[in-house]
Scaffold this motif. Structure first.
Motif, PDB file in Angstrom:
ATOM      1  N   ILE A  29       0.805  -1.234  -0.110  1.00  0.00           N
ATOM      2  CA  ILE A  29      -0.203  -0.105   0.116  1.00  0.00           C
ATOM      3  C   ILE A  29       0.940   1.249   0.052  1.00  0.00           C
ATOM      4  O   ILE A  29       0.663   2.214  -0.830  1.00  0.00           O
ATOM      5  CB  ILE A  29      -0.846  -0.011   1.251  1.00  0.00           C
ATOM      6  CG1 ILE A  29      -1.862  -0.944   1.012  1.00  0.00           C
ATOM      7  CG2 ILE A  29      -1.762   1.488   1.281  1.00  0.00           C
ATOM      8  CD1 ILE A  29      -2.955  -1.385   2.089  1.00  0.00           C
ATOM      9  N   LEU A  30       1.990   1.300   0.977  1.00  0.00           N
ATOM     10  CA  LEU A  30       2.881   2.234   0.828  1.00  0.00           C
ATOM     11  C   LEU A  30       3.577   2.622  -0.525  1.00  0.00           C
ATOM     12  O   LEU A  30       3.674   3.885  -0.866  1.00  0.00           O
ATOM     13  CB  LEU A  30       4.023   2.212   1.932  1.00  0.00           C
ATOM     14  CG  LEU A  30       3.292   2.566   3.531  1.00  0.00           C
ATOM     15  CD1 LEU A  30       4.353   2.294   4.440  1.00  0.00           C
ATOM     16  CD2 LEU A  30       2.724   3.947   3.555  1.00  0.00           C
ATOM     17  N   LEU A  31       3.886   1.687  -0.962  1.00  0.00           N
ATOM     18  CA  LEU A  31       4.582   1.576  -2.257  1.00  0.00           C
ATOM     19  C   LEU A  31       3.821   2.129  -3.510  1.00  0.00           C
ATOM     20  O   LEU A  31       4.198   2.940  -4.549  1.00  0.00           O
ATOM     21  CB  LEU A  31       5.225   0.197  -2.849  1.00  0.00           C
ATOM     22  CG  LEU A  31       5.798   0.248  -4.323  1.00  0.00           C
ATOM     23  CD1 LEU A  31       7.213   1.208  -4.094  1.00  0.00           C
ATOM     24  CD2 LEU A  31       6.212  -1.177  -4.407  1.00  0.00           C
ATOM     25  N   ALA A  32       2.565   1.780  -3.599  1.00  0.00           N
ATOM     26  CA  ALA A  32       1.606   2.368  -4.320  1.00  0.00           C
ATOM     27  C   ALA A  32       1.094   3.701  -4.248  1.00  0.00           C
ATOM     28  O   ALA A  32       1.020   4.415  -5.175  1.00  0.00           O
ATOM     29  CB  ALA A  32       0.152   1.391  -4.204  1.00  0.00           C
ATOM     30  N   ALA A  33       1.044   4.200  -2.902  1.00  0.00           N
ATOM     31  CA  ALA A  33       0.803   5.588  -2.702  1.00  0.00           C
ATOM     32  C   ALA A  33       2.138   6.320  -3.142  1.00  0.00           C
ATOM     33  O   ALA A  33       1.871   7.403  -3.699  1.00  0.00           O
ATOM     34  CB  ALA A  33       0.333   5.831  -1.239  1.00  0.00           C
ATOM     35  N   PHE A  34       3.353   5.998  -2.761  1.00  0.00           N
ATOM     36  CA  PHE A  34       4.494   6.403  -3.314  1.00  0.00           C
ATOM     37  C   PHE A  34       4.523   6.760  -4.795  1.00  0.00           C
ATOM     38  O   PHE A  34       4.909   7.691  -5.500  1.00  0.00           O
ATOM     39  CB  PHE A  34       5.790   5.837  -2.897  1.00  0.00           C
ATOM     40  CG  PHE A  34       6.943   6.321  -3.598  1.00  0.00           C
ATOM     41  CD1 PHE A  34       7.462   7.781  -3.086  1.00  0.00           C
ATOM     42  CD2 PHE A  34       7.701   5.479  -4.238  1.00  0.00           C
ATOM     43  CE1 PHE A  34       8.565   8.231  -3.657  1.00  0.00           C
ATOM     44  CE2 PHE A  34       8.834   6.371  -4.919  1.00  0.00           C
ATOM     45  CZ  PHE A  34       9.370   7.436  -4.511  1.00  0.00           C
ATOM     46  N   MET A  35       4.296   5.469  -5.439  1.00  0.00           N
ATOM     47  CA  MET A  35       4.349   5.486  -6.987  1.00  0.00           C
ATOM     48  C   MET A  35       3.144   6.571  -7.560  1.00  0.00           C
ATOM     49  O   MET A  35       3.316   7.348  -8.497  1.00  0.00           O
ATOM     50  CB  MET A  35       3.638   4.297  -7.590  1.00  0.00           C
ATOM     51  CG  MET A  35       5.042   3.294  -7.382  1.00  0.00           C
ATOM     52  SD  MET A  35       4.875   1.430  -7.847  1.00  0.00           S
ATOM     53  CE  MET A  35       4.786   1.713  -9.629  1.00  0.00           C
ATOM     54  N   GLU A  36       1.981   6.525  -6.936  1.00  0.00           N
ATOM     55  CA  GLU A  36       0.944   7.902  -7.465  1.00  0.00           C
ATOM     56  C   GLU A  36       1.640   9.031  -7.402  1.00  0.00           C
ATOM     57  O   GLU A  36       1.324   9.952  -8.078  1.00  0.00           O
ATOM     58  CB  GLU A  36      -0.295   7.337  -6.617  1.00  0.00           C
ATOM     59  CG  GLU A  36      -1.382   8.364  -6.932  1.00  0.00           C
ATOM     60  CD  GLU A  36      -1.783   8.111  -8.307  1.00  0.00           C
ATOM     61  OE1 GLU A  36      -2.598   9.097  -8.757  1.00  0.00           O
ATOM     62  OE2 GLU A  36      -1.922   7.228  -8.847  1.00  0.00           O
ATOM     63  N   LEU A  37       2.161   9.348  -6.165  1.00  0.00           N
ATOM     64  CA  LEU A  37       2.672  10.812  -6.077  1.00  0.00           C
ATOM     65  C   LEU A  37       3.736  11.071  -6.801  1.00  0.00           C
ATOM     66  O   LEU A  37       3.995  11.951  -7.413  1.00  0.00           O
ATOM     67  CB  LEU A  37       3.308  10.917  -4.364  1.00  0.00           C
ATOM     68  CG  LEU A  37       3.697  12.133  -4.099  1.00  0.00           C
ATOM     69  CD1 LEU A  37       2.846  13.111  -4.477  1.00  0.00           C
ATOM     70  CD2 LEU A  37       4.601  11.783  -2.657  1.00  0.00           C
ATOM     71  N   LEU A  38       4.640  10.091  -7.084  1.00  0.00           N
ATOM     72  CA  LEU A  38       5.628  10.251  -8.008  1.00  0.00           C
ATOM     73  C   LEU A  38       5.050  10.273  -9.427  1.00  0.00           C
ATOM     74  O   LEU A  38       5.590  11.409 -10.242  1.00  0.00           O
ATOM     75  CB  LEU A  38       6.587   9.083  -7.995  1.00  0.00           C
ATOM     76  CG  LEU A  38       7.916   9.073  -9.236  1.00  0.00           C
ATOM     77  CD1 LEU A  38       8.806  10.188  -8.760  1.00  0.00           C
ATOM     78  CD2 LEU A  38       8.637   7.615  -9.061  1.00  0.00           C
ATOM     79  N   ASP A  39       4.007   9.501  -9.906  1.00  0.00           N
ATOM     80  CA  ASP A  39       3.555   9.986 -11.291  1.00  0.00           C
ATOM     81  C   ASP A  39       2.944  11.464 -11.300  1.00  0.00           C
ATOM     82  O   ASP A  39       3.015  11.801 -12.437  1.00  0.00           O
ATOM     83  CB  ASP A  39       2.377   8.836 -11.451  1.00  0.00           C
ATOM     84  CG  ASP A  39       1.782   9.022 -12.639  1.00  0.00           C
ATOM     85  OD1 ASP A  39       2.260   8.863 -13.690  1.00  0.00           O
ATOM     86  OD2 ASP A  39       0.575   9.218 -12.852  1.00  0.00           O
ATOM     87  N   ALA A  40       2.257  11.690 -10.519  1.00  0.00           N
ATOM     88  CA  ALA A  40       1.541  13.043 -10.417  1.00  0.00           C
ATOM     89  C   ALA A  40       2.764  14.189 -10.583  1.00  0.00           C
ATOM     90  O   ALA A  40       2.651  15.283 -11.235  1.00  0.00           O
ATOM     91  CB  ALA A  40       0.752  13.230  -9.219  1.00  0.00           C
ATOM     92  N   THR A  41       3.604  14.033  -9.828  1.00  0.00           N
ATOM     93  CA  THR A  41       4.872  14.923  -9.731  1.00  0.00           C
ATOM     94  C   THR A  41       5.478  15.022 -11.293  1.00  0.00           C
ATOM     95  O   THR A  41       5.782  16.065 -11.783  1.00  0.00           O
ATOM     96  CB  THR A  41       5.994  14.397  -9.050  1.00  0.00           C
ATOM     97  OG1 THR A  41       5.236  14.695  -7.518  1.00  0.00           O
ATOM     98  CG2 THR A  41       6.992  15.598  -8.766  1.00  0.00           C
ATOM     99  N   ILE A  42       5.810  13.723 -11.811  1.00  0.00           N
ATOM    100  CA  ILE A  42       6.327  13.793 -13.156  1.00  0.00           C
ATOM    101  C   ILE A  42       5.355  14.630 -14.313  1.00  0.00           C
ATOM    102  O   ILE A  42       5.985  15.241 -14.981  1.00  0.00           O
ATOM    103  CB  ILE A  42       6.679  12.328 -13.548  1.00  0.00           C
ATOM    104  CG1 ILE A  42       7.839  11.885 -12.610  1.00  0.00           C
ATOM    105  CG2 ILE A  42       7.216  12.314 -15.183  1.00  0.00           C
ATOM    106  CD1 ILE A  42       8.083  10.329 -12.786  1.00  0.00           C
ATOM    107  N   VAL A  43       4.168  14.122 -14.005  1.00  0.00           N
ATOM    108  CA  VAL A  43       3.161  14.935 -15.085  1.00  0.00           C
ATOM    109  C   VAL A  43       3.122  16.300 -14.837  1.00  0.00           C
ATOM    110  O   VAL A  43       3.153  17.145 -15.844  1.00  0.00           O
ATOM    111  CB  VAL A  43       1.752  14.016 -15.016  1.00  0.00           C
ATOM    112  CG1 VAL A  43       0.655  14.976 -15.442  1.00  0.00           C
ATOM    113  CG2 VAL A  43       1.864  12.752 -15.244  1.00  0.00           C
ATOM    114  N   SER A  44       3.139  16.887 -13.560  1.00  0.00           N
ATOM    115  CA  SER A  44       3.084  18.234 -13.484  1.00  0.00           C
ATOM    116  C   SER A  44       4.206  18.931 -13.931  1.00  0.00           C
ATOM    117  O   SER A  44       4.073  20.034 -14.325  1.00  0.00           O
ATOM    118  CB  SER A  44       2.759  18.688 -11.902  1.00  0.00           C
ATOM    119  OG  SER A  44       3.757  18.178 -11.268  1.00  0.00           O
ATOM    120  N   VAL A  45       5.532  18.243 -13.764  1.00  0.00           N
ATOM    121  CA  VAL A  45       6.838  18.987 -14.418  1.00  0.00           C
ATOM    122  C   VAL A  45       6.672  19.020 -15.819  1.00  0.00           C
ATOM    123  O   VAL A  45       7.165  19.864 -16.357  1.00  0.00           O
ATOM    124  CB  VAL A  45       7.721  18.172 -13.351  1.00  0.00           C
ATOM    125  CG1 VAL A  45       9.193  18.539 -14.107  1.00  0.00           C
ATOM    126  CG2 VAL A  45       7.965  18.481 -12.107  1.00  0.00           C
TER     127      VAL A  45
END
Length: 75
Positions: A29-45
């Motif tokens: 669950i923590l890995l999935a939450a981290f990957m979601e945050l990383l994905d959103a950061t990459i898209v916004s940048v």
């Protein structure tokens, strides 16, 4: 008739997770939450670079303050 002090457990209910299994579930669950945050950061940048490559018009946001530039605009 004797009464039991143990709470009744439904026969179809899964057993509670043990320490190792609970830790594995938490890690997933923590890995999935981290990957979601990383994905959103990459898209916004990357959004500014993608918009520039597509020659997209600057969005007109009501929340932007005067003097705010789109990241791909020259200074």
């Amino acid at each position: 008739m004797p009464t039991s002090t143990r709470p009744h457990r439904d026969a179809t209910a899964p057993a509670p997770l043990s320490g190792r299994a609970a830790a594995a579930v938490l890690a997933v669950i923590l890995l999935a939450a981290f990957m979601e945050l990383l994905d959103a950061t990459i898209v916004s940048v990357a959004a500014a670079a993608i918009a520039a490559d597509l020659r997209a018009a600057r969005p007109r946001c009501s929340g932007s303050s005067p003097g705010t530039r789109w990241p791909s605009e020259p200074a």
